[in-house]
Design an enzyme around this catalytic site. Structure first.
Site, mmCIF file in Angstrom:
data_model
loop_
_atom_site.group_PDB
_atom_site.id
_atom_site.type_symbol
_atom_site.label_atom_id
_atom_site.label_comp_id
_atom_site.label_asym_id
_atom_site.label_seq_id
_atom_site.Cartn_x
_atom_site.Cartn_y
_atom_site.Cartn_z
ATOM 1 C CD GLU A 185 -2.879 1.061 2.586
ATOM 2 O OE1 GLU A 185 -4.168 1.140 2.379
ATOM 3 O OE2 GLU A 185 -2.400 0.964 3.450
ATOM 4 C CB ALA B 233 -0.561 -3.533 11.382
ATOM 5 C CG MET B 234 -0.292 -3.657 4.494
ATOM 6 S SD MET B 234 -1.547 -2.150 4.024
ATOM 7 C CE MET B 234 -2.212 -2.868 2.738
ATOM 8 C CG ASN C 82 -0.555 -7.602 3.647
ATOM 9 O OD1 ASN C 82 -0.674 -6.341 2.649
ATOM 10 N ND2 ASN C 82 0.328 -7.501 4.461
ATOM 11 C CG HIS D 180 -7.094 -0.414 12.234
ATOM 12 N ND1 HIS D 180 -7.465 0.813 12.435
ATOM 13 C CD2 HIS D 180 -6.611 -0.517 10.999
ATOM 14 C CE1 HIS D 180 -7.343 1.492 11.065
ATOM 15 N NE2 HIS D 180 -6.606 0.730 10.478
ATOM 16 C CD GLU D 181 -4.160 -3.251 10.137
ATOM 17 O OE1 GLU D 181 -4.265 -3.204 8.910
ATOM 18 O OE2 GLU D 181 -3.825 -2.017 10.731
ATOM 19 C CD GLU E 240 -6.543 2.780 6.525
ATOM 20 O OE1 GLU E 240 -6.718 2.416 7.885
ATOM 21 O OE2 GLU E 240 -5.791 2.070 5.858
#
Length: 847
Positions: free
Chosen positions: A126, A267-268, A270, A300-301, A323
């Protein structure tokens, strides 16, 4: 970077030509430390005879084959894009290339663990960086399936979005993993993580009855600190909460959570393969604020698996939909599904303060931002996109009702699963479930910028009975929108030594003045708190009587969220130069000892240090900083043994210690000659104390090198870089500057920590020579470095701590002389705003 940009118009044109179906990506990770082999096969439809391009940031393109015909790489590839002409209705493209590993946390990041020399890889795509790993139509609305085949050393763990298959031997102690295709997803949420990670495994049963495998991963040298059972517990709580509220089963085949080195963000998301910063693997004591933040980040993720991964924005102007929703959802899930029941207090103390700060910068923008190109979105991961958007969603939930909100979200997921949407698609479902027309609400809240300020206007008779109560609303001159607010008003009085709420009303407030007849006839309380329970997004001010009560009795406010609101109001007034910074310093030092919420303590102490170092009048800064240092040591000494508050007071004392007596205490703590009951000086705290000693001139390279011998880990190397850059000499600052500005060898985390140390300078003379050097370097850095490295330099090497008129003038002059690029200008505009705000606060404090 300009050659790597992609405009919205280009993306819209390409989407009108191309429809993607499937990618087959083969990666050979055994070629050495610089490059890996990447072979991509893309199946897509197109308008016959049309032309477009595919993104591929490469070192070398070996071959390009379109529909069976070879294209000359020298003719069609410039290392960033590959031109595709005379397309057929059905197309198969094969690109064989060498791609580069990075050390910037973008693309496929390569890290060598200093503990055991093992190699660890992870992807971070991202916004636009999957093109650094494979050829791709890099935009969120060209979804497809992705099938990865990876060749790597046979003892590695290899993880992607689909469950990890059994590997097959590939010779020379290597193996090949052929993953099943993913569901239809956007390229930026694909993932490759590979290396000798240690994994803990578990599983859960989803709402659909499927068994979902779970994995938690960390580097081998950190695995002893990995509390996987707790992470699994929070994950299960999140799964149960979201599946019930969203009325949609978890949409992917498995859920892995991987803690990876040198990560740029928290974090991300994926799909099914979330990556986290490994600072969430706690090798030393951390504050409760950090423990809670990790839980919020985990949730959140997980929320993104539905909002962002299952349903994805069409273009990056709706990044906030991803987000903000995840921010709001993770906070309510943390508060209602975990032991961290005061998550909304944390949200007010941290996210709201971030949002209010961002919304008062010259670079503020509507929640639904104008995103013209990739550079625009790169700088848009900000307090508006996350925190204001999350706050506005909280306001929307209060507006339509929580049940109608969740029902609308559930309908949205069902209707648009695995598709792309715009804001209107979500609002349409919420209008159906709530019966409210949200077009006006959207225009006022999502399509305009700026934050309103709310003040009470109270009239009473001689007996103290309220005869008139109004809420006055104002807006900044540059952003004059007056908005509707759903809010509560609380009346607080002293009862048995505590300030407790004895009356509350909830109402809709609109216009510049709103009467509140429900409060007429009530006895005026000791404290009137607008926006009680923090439903609205607005700055609040206290009336004169309430302000006096708050200053005297802030620590006696029983409710932690109410305290956080008062702390926030006091800080807002200080930032706006309405009240002197010296008064804020006194307020904090007089009340912080009784604060119970870790994030409120952390946020308030950060603001305290900023006020003392930059907001009080220059002639008082040295004395104020010394006073704050002494007070923090006293607070640490008197705090409950082993408490979170004690730990934080010590950490912030180390961050501001400057006098010989204060540095003596730092030395004593570090050596063990001075002890505080319940406080252990572990590895990370020892580094913080050493950095304080280095910044104070009590230690130098010899001590740094000695500590690094003891802790030659990735964290230790980052702390050592921080410490070296904090050396309070001209030579020390020059070395720190040169290590980053004159070389592109350092990884992202070392650049960041070097910047933090560079900023630490009690003597302004150390940073003054870098004002001109900073502006002379900016355009070259932006042109030659990756986005994240350039951002770190633009923000962390700006000598903002000087807060001088010279810095203000030269920053403004650079902006006048440099109309482009817009993304870089935005970072510098924000730097200037911080300097101007500090100067205004100093002027107010001097009165």
């Amino acid at each position: 970077m300009p050659g790597e940009n992609l405009t919205r118009l280009e993306a819209e044109e390409r989407q009108s030509i191309v429809q993607t179906h499937a990618y087959e990506v083969s990666l050979d990770l055994t070629q050495g430390p610089e490059t890996f082999r990447s072979t991509t096969t893309v199946h897509f439809d197109a308008k016959p005879g049309s032309s477009t391009f595919i993104d591929a940031i490469t070192k070398t393109v070996h071959s390009v084959t379109l529909n069976g015909q070879s294209l000359d790489p020298a003719q069609v590839s410039d290392g960033v894009r590959i031109q595709l002409d005379d397309l057929a209705e059905k197309n198969v493209l094969v690109v064989d290339a060498d791609a580069l590993y990075t050390n910037s946390g973008e693309g496929l990041h390569r890290f060598v663990d200093p503990v055991d020399d093992e190699v660890y890889l992870y992807s971070q795509f991202e916004v636009p960086d999957s093109r650094r790993v494979f050829a791709v139509f890099e935009q969120p609305d060209l979804k497809a399936t992705f099938q990865f085949t990876v060749t790597a050393p046979d003892y590695w763990e290899v993880v992607s979005n689909s469950p990890t298959p059994e590997p097959t031997p590939a010779g020379d102690s290597n193996s090949t993993w052929a993953f099943e295709p993913t569901p239809v997803i956007s390229s930026y949420i694909t993932a490759i993580v590979a290396g000798p990670y240690v994994v803990e495994r578990s599983e859960l049963t989803s709402a659909s009855g499927r068994v979902i495998p779970l994995g938690v991963f960390a580097r081998a040298s950190l695995a002893q600190y990995l509390d996987a059972d707790y992470i699994f517990e929070k994950t299960r709580e999140g799964f149960a909460y979201y599946q019930e509220k969203f009325d949609f089963p978890y949409p992917f085949a498995k859920y892995d959570q991987m803690f990876v080195p040198e990560f740029n963000a928290g974090a991300m998301e994926n799909a099914g393969a979330v990556t986290f910063t490994e600072t969430y693997v706690f090798r030393s004591k951390v504050t409760d604020a950090i423990k809670e933040r990790r839980v919020v980040t985990i949730l959140h993720e997980l929320a993104h698996m539905w909002f962002g991964d299952l349903v994805t924005m069409k273009w990056w102007n709706d990044l906030w939909l991803n987000e903000s929703f995840a921010e709001w959802a993770s906070t309510i899930a943390t508060a209602e599904a975990t032991e961290w029941t005061e998550a909304w207090t944390t949200f007010q103390a941290m996210e709201k303060s971030w949002a209010y700060k961002q919304d008062q910068l010259p670079s503020t923008h509507p929640v639904v931002a104008t995103i013209n190109d990739l550079e625009d979105v790169q700088v848009n991961f900000d307090g508006i996109t996350y925190a204001k958007g999350g706050s506005v969603l909280k306001q929307l939930v209060a507006w339509v009702g929580i049940d109608a909100f969740f029902a609308g979200v559930a309908a949205y997921f069902k209707k648009h699963q695995f598709g792309n949407t715009t804001l209107g698609d979500l609002l349409s479902e919420l209008e159906t479930t709530s019966g409210r027309d949200l077009s006006g609400w959207s225009k006022l809240w999502l399509e305009t910028a700026g934050v309103n300020t709310l003040r009470p206007e109270i009239e009473t008779d001689d007996a103290g009975t309220i005869t008139s109560f109004r809420v006055l609303q104002s807006a900044a001159a540059d952003y004059p929108t007056i908005r509707p607010h759903r809010l509560a008003i609380g009346f607080y009085n002293l009862v048995d030594g505590q300030l407790v709420r004895e009356h509350r009303v909830e109402l809709d407030v609109d216009g510049e003045s709103a009467d509140v007849p429900e409060l007429v006839g009530q006895t005026r309380p000791a404290l009137v708190l607008l926006n009680d329970d923090d439903l609205a997004y607005a700055k609040i001010r206290l009336d004169e009587t309430s302000l006096a009560t708050a200053i005297e009795h802030l620590s006696k406010i029983e409710n932690p969220l109410a305290r956080a609101l008062v702390w926030g109001a006091a800080w807002d007034a200080t930032r706006d130069a309405e009240t002197p910074a010296s008064d804020y310093v006194s307020l904090v030092l007089g009340n912080i000892a009784s604060e119970t919420e870790s994030t409120t303590i952390r946020t308030t102490l950060n603001q305290l240090l900023l006020a003392a170092s930059s907001y009080v009048a220059p002639e008082k800064q040295k004395a104020t900083s010394e006073r704050v240092g002494d007070a923090l040591w006293t607070l640490a000494s008197e705090a409950e043994a082993g408490s979170d508050a004690q730990f934080q007071f010590v950490k912030f004392f180390a961050a501001i210690a400057s006098t010989p007596a204060q540095l003596d205490k730092i030395e004593g703590l570090r050596r063990g000659d001075i002890r505080l009951d319940g406080l252990s000086v572990d590895t990370d705290l020892a580094w913080e104390l050493l950095i304080a000693l280095v910044a104070g001139g009590r230690a130098g390279t010899t001590e740094i090198d000695a500590e690094l011998l003891v802790d030659n880990t990735a964290s230790g190397q980052q702390s050592a870089a921080h410490a070296r850059a904090a050396i309070p000499t001209a030579e020390g600052k020059a070395a720190a500057w040169a290590s980053v500005l004159d070389s592109d060898d350092l990884p992202n985390t070392i650049v960041r920590t070097t910047g933090l140390g560079f900023q630490r300078a009690a003597d302004d003379a150390l940073l003054e020579p870098y004002i001109d050097r900073y502006f002379e370097s900016l355009q070259g850095i932006w042109k030659d470095r990756t986005y994240k490295i350039a951002e770190y330099v633009a923000v962390l090497f700006y000598p903002g701590g000087l807060a001088s008129d010279e810095l203000r003038r030269k920053t403004a002059a650079w902006l006048d002389a440099n109309p482009e690029p817009a993304a870089l200008r935005r970072l510098v505009v924000e730097n200037l705003a911080g300097t101007e705000r500090a100067l205004k606060a100093q002027e107010r404090d001097a009165q």
